[in-house]
Scaffold this active site. Structure first.
Site, PDB file in Angstrom:
ATOM      1  N   SER A 693       6.212  -3.088  -1.217  1.00 11.51           N
ATOM      2  CA  SER A 693       5.395  -1.994  -0.250  1.00 11.51           C
ATOM      3  C   SER A 693       3.114  -1.824  -0.456  1.00 11.51           C
ATOM      4  O   SER A 693       3.790  -0.835  -0.096  1.00 11.51           O
ATOM      5  CB  SER A 693       6.199  -0.960  -0.777  1.00 11.51           C
ATOM      6  OG  SER A 693       6.570  -0.521  -2.177  1.00 11.51           O
ATOM      7  N   LYS A 736       9.862   8.306  -1.954  1.00 10.13           N
ATOM      8  CA  LYS A 736       8.532   8.220  -1.979  1.00 10.13           C
ATOM      9  C   LYS A 736       8.129  10.021  -0.850  1.00 10.13           C
ATOM     10  O   LYS A 736       6.393  10.107  -1.518  1.00 10.13           O
ATOM     11  CB  LYS A 736       8.018   7.290  -0.978  1.00 10.13           C
ATOM     12  CG  LYS A 736       8.572   5.479  -1.514  1.00 10.13           C
ATOM     13  CD  LYS A 736       7.890   4.385  -1.075  1.00 10.13           C
ATOM     14  CE  LYS A 736       8.446   3.266  -1.673  1.00 10.13           C
ATOM     15  NZ  LYS A 736       8.032   1.538  -0.619  1.00 10.13           N
TER      16      LYS A 736
END
Length: 787
Positions: A693, A736
């Site tokens: 990511s 996140k």
């Protein structure tokens, strides 16, 4: 050798006179002392002890003779045998009770003439007897015969030590000493031994020994033959029958003959009341019939009795009455847990279908999530909401198939598996059954427990579950099985396929604060003997605890820290150092707990070249991840530091490859990768980092460093990059985004395919963030880089 030497000295020195001699008398009850033999004696009668003391004072000699009646306490002349042995005291050990151990050596045969007691002891007159000497072939033959018979006697009688044969070899040439040595070591009656001692003619004495040895050897051989025949002929069933008959007789004598009948009648009543399946009922009655024909105390009867106890105590038809009120169940679930929408919805759906359909089989749920997020407590709440019993089985470290299916009854100490044991313990056939830590099972030579769980966790098969111990089928279809795991990947695919996976994500900061306010603080205030009037926690205090003193996915450590603060408050109140009405804020938390254990990741504010902000997921929640890139003259090496994993290193290489393919667009020299070294570093280098990511974050930082363009520092991003610049979806979007919000970042770039994941994010957070969805790196560069 010593005895032989003393005998010769005695004869040569003329110690025994031919006329009468007065000596202390030591009468023995059941022992015969032979000449030329050393004999240990235990002397306990007062007169006997005095006789030994008298002998020690004089010349250590006394006269030993055997009593005709052992029970006579003060023997006279008529109570003693006429022939005894003049003996010498070699050693005396005095005992605390007044008795003594005496080591005697016989010297020669003497005839008892008269006895006259004195106050302290018994004295006697004795005279020596002449032992005729014999020689010739007859004596030699008798010596050989006695020696041979005695050797055989020693072999047949385990009570005679083999070392005795050495004494025999030393005296085999002397018929007198041979006869005395053999007679002294025979296990025969005292009368027979006295008869040997009283026989003066050595030939006659050897003949008596031959008769006695022949008789004893025959008896010993017959005993051994009987034992051998019994051992060979008596099989196991015959031995059991013989012993069983003895036990029956003993029980009849003790008046316990009716115990077995009463026990059988009691078991028969329990079998009828257990309402077993037809198969189990037939098996139980068959075993009960076997038990009736067994002795009560036999091991096999104990095994059958234990087996029947298991059968009759299992909840074949016993079940808890379910709570099917959906509103009440929802209320209970909300009271016990904050959030966790998906698990709660699934349970309520099960209740609704169960209410409409009475034949629904229980689902197999598997809660997957990091430690401390409430998997086990949620299972308890489900049991409370359904009004069912709750049972938990820990599977961590289990590596034996028998833990699940049980041992077969052929093994000593066999028991059913944990499934059946737990059902017996809760006494219902429809509990909420928690299989805790199902991902921690292992496999070894004893079998694979996860394979044994396949039948348990298959709704199509568990209605006929068979335990090795029971050997009959048991219906598990009414049991609500719930499994828990930290990760689903260690679970074997076949087992994972049978379960409905429900993932429990890490708690966000907002969720932790809500759980602390609604549950943890109240619980710990009660546990520490306080009240809400005496102490209250502010939101700032709870934030300080969450951010500075815990770093976890769940709330276990948060509860410990709250308890730690309250214990210190309780101590202050109990010692009159503080009064009630305390308000715990952030400053008070630091006062009680000291310096914070963890620090929040700080983002560099203001423009920065080669510095991009990424978002990462950890088992403790989301994190803000700074990414730094520096360009140096060199030979075109890509340096990666910060303890990056293989996947993250591959993402960095993919980002560099994408940058090289876009040299014309970014105005870079075509050979920049040959003249410059590129160093990519992600701070907090001691912490391992991995995953794809960070791809677009690394690419943005590299392009910024090469072009000199700054990266917006109020912006964070996450997404996987391909060689052609596409942005692919990643996981952990909720954590996140919340990490970005916590770090006061206002703009977030997310992969376009992650739009669906915003549903799990609170609206209050979304309203404070500007979220852009990107499909490729062109959109990322456009929003992230500034001149």
């Amino acid at each position: 050798m010593r005895a032989k030497k003393i005998t010769k000295k005695t004869r040569a020195g003329g110690e025994v006179k031919s006329d009468l001699e007065q000596l202390p008398l030591l009468p023995l009850r059941d022992v015969v002392v032979f000449p030329n033999m050393i004999q240990p004696l235990l002397v306990g009668r007062k007169r006997s002890v005095a006789a030994v003391e008298k002998a020690l004072e004089k010349d250590k000699r006394l006269f030993i003779v055997t009593q005709q009646q052992p029970e006579t306490e003060d023997p006279g002349l008529k109570d003693l045998y006429p022939i005894g042995t003049l003996s010498v005291v070699h050693q005396v050990v005095r005992l605390p009770d007044g008795s003594m151990k005496v080591l005697m050596e016989g010297v020669t045969r003497c005839q008892l003439v008269d006895v006259f007691p004195v106050p302290e002891m018994i004295l006697c007159w004795v005279k020596p007897v002449e032992e005729p000497t014999s020689s010739g072939s007859e004596v030699e033959a008798l010596i050989r015969l006695v020696s041979s018979l005695f050797e055989n006697y020693v072999k047949l009688n385990p009570r005679v030590p083999q070392e005795t044969l050495m004494v025999l070899y030393n005296v085999s040439s002397d018929p007198h000493r041979l006869a005395d040595a053999v007679g002294s070591n025979l296990f025969i009656d005292v009368q027979e031994k006295q008869g040997i001692l009283s026989t003066l003619d050595p030939v006659e004495r050897l003949r008596k020994l031959c008769e006695i040895l022949n008789s004893e050897n025959e008896i010993l051989e017959l005993e051994q033959n009987i034992k051998s025949q019994v051992r060979k002929q008596m099989e196991k069933t015959q031995r059991e029958f013989y012993l069983n008959e003895q036990i029956k007789v003993i029980q009849r004598e003790l008046g316990r003959e009716g115990d077995m009948a009463e026990e059988v009648l009691e078991l028969e009543e329990k079998i009828a009341a257990a309402k077993m399946s037809p198969e189990a009922d037939e098996k139980a009655r068959k075993e009960l019939t076997r038990l009736q024909h067994m002795p009560m105390m036999s091991p096999e009867a104990a095994v059958v009795r234990t087996y029947l106890d298991w059968l009759v105590t299992l909840p074949w038809k016993k079940s808890s009455k379910e709570q099917l009120d959906i509103e009440q169940a929802e209320k209970i679930l909300d009271e016990d847990h904050y959030g966790l929408k998906k698990p709660k919805e699934r349970i309520l759906e099960y209740l609704a279908v169960r209410k409409l359909s009475k034949h629904l089989r229980g689902p197999i749920l598997c809660f997957v999530g990091p430690p401390g997020v409430g998997k086990t407590s949620l299972a308890r709440s489900i049991a409370r909401a359904l009004n069912r019993k709750f049972v938990r089985v820990a599977l961590g470290g289990v590596r034996d198939e028998a833990e699940i299916r049980g041992h077969r009854r052929t093994y000593i100490g066999a028991l059913p598996g944990r499934i059946i044991q737990s059902l017996k313990r809760v006494k219902t056939n429809n509990p909420v059954f928690l299989l805790d830590e199902v991902d921690k099972m292992s496999t070894d030579f004893r079998g694979d427990p996860s394979s044994a769980l396949l039948e348990v966790l298959d709704p199509e098969l568990n209605n006929t579950f068979s335990d090795h111990y029971l050997e009959v089928e048991f219906d598990l279809s009414d049991v609500l099985f719930i499994a828990t795991a930290n990760t689903k990947y260690p679970i074997p695919p076949a087992l994972r396929d049978r379960m409905e996976i429900i993932e429990l994500p890490s708690y966000t900061e907002q969720e932790k604060l809500a759980i602390a306010e609604q549950f943890l603080v109240r619980k710990q205030i009660r546990a520490n003997g306080l009240s809400r009037k005496r102490v209250t926690f502010t939101t700032d205090a709870l934030k300080t605890l969450v951010r500075g003193y815990t770093k976890e996915s769940g709330v276990r450590n948060l509860e410990r820290e709250i308890a730690n603060v309250l214990r210190k408050v309780a101590k202050a109140i109990a010692s009159n150092k503080a009064k009630g009405g305390l308000v715990i804020d952030g400053t008070a938390v630091e006062k009680y707990l000291g310096v914070p254990k963890f620090r929040q990741t700080e983002i560099e504010r203001g423009g920065g070249v080669g510095l991009a902000t990424g978002l990462a997921w950890t088992e403790f929640g989301g994190e803000v991840l700074a990414t730094e890139v520096s360009i140096m003259e060199g030979r075109g090496e890509l340096v990666l530091t910060g303890k990056l994993g293989d996947v993250m290193q591959e993402s960095a290489k993919a980002a560099l490859t994408y940058t090289r393919m876009q040299t014309r667009r970014f105005g870079l020299a075509r050979d920049f990768h040959q003249r410059f070294d590129i160093h990519v570093h992600i701070p907090e280098g001691a912490i391992p980092k991995d995953g794809p990511s960070a791809g677009i974050t690394i690419a943005t930082a590299i392009i910024s460093a090469l072009t000199g363009m700054s990266v917006r520092q109020d912006l964070a991003m996450t997404g996987e990059i391909t060689l052609r610049g596409r942005v692919l979806p990643v996981g952990g979007i909720k954590e996140k985004v919340l990490a970005a919000h916590r770090a006061e970042i206002h703009t977030v770039l997310l992969p376009d395919e992650n739009r669906k994941d915003l549903e799990d994010i609170p609206n209050a957070v979304l309203q404070e963030l500007e979220i852009h969805f990107v499909k490729n790196m062109d959109e990322v560069i456009e929003r992230a880089l500034v001149e």
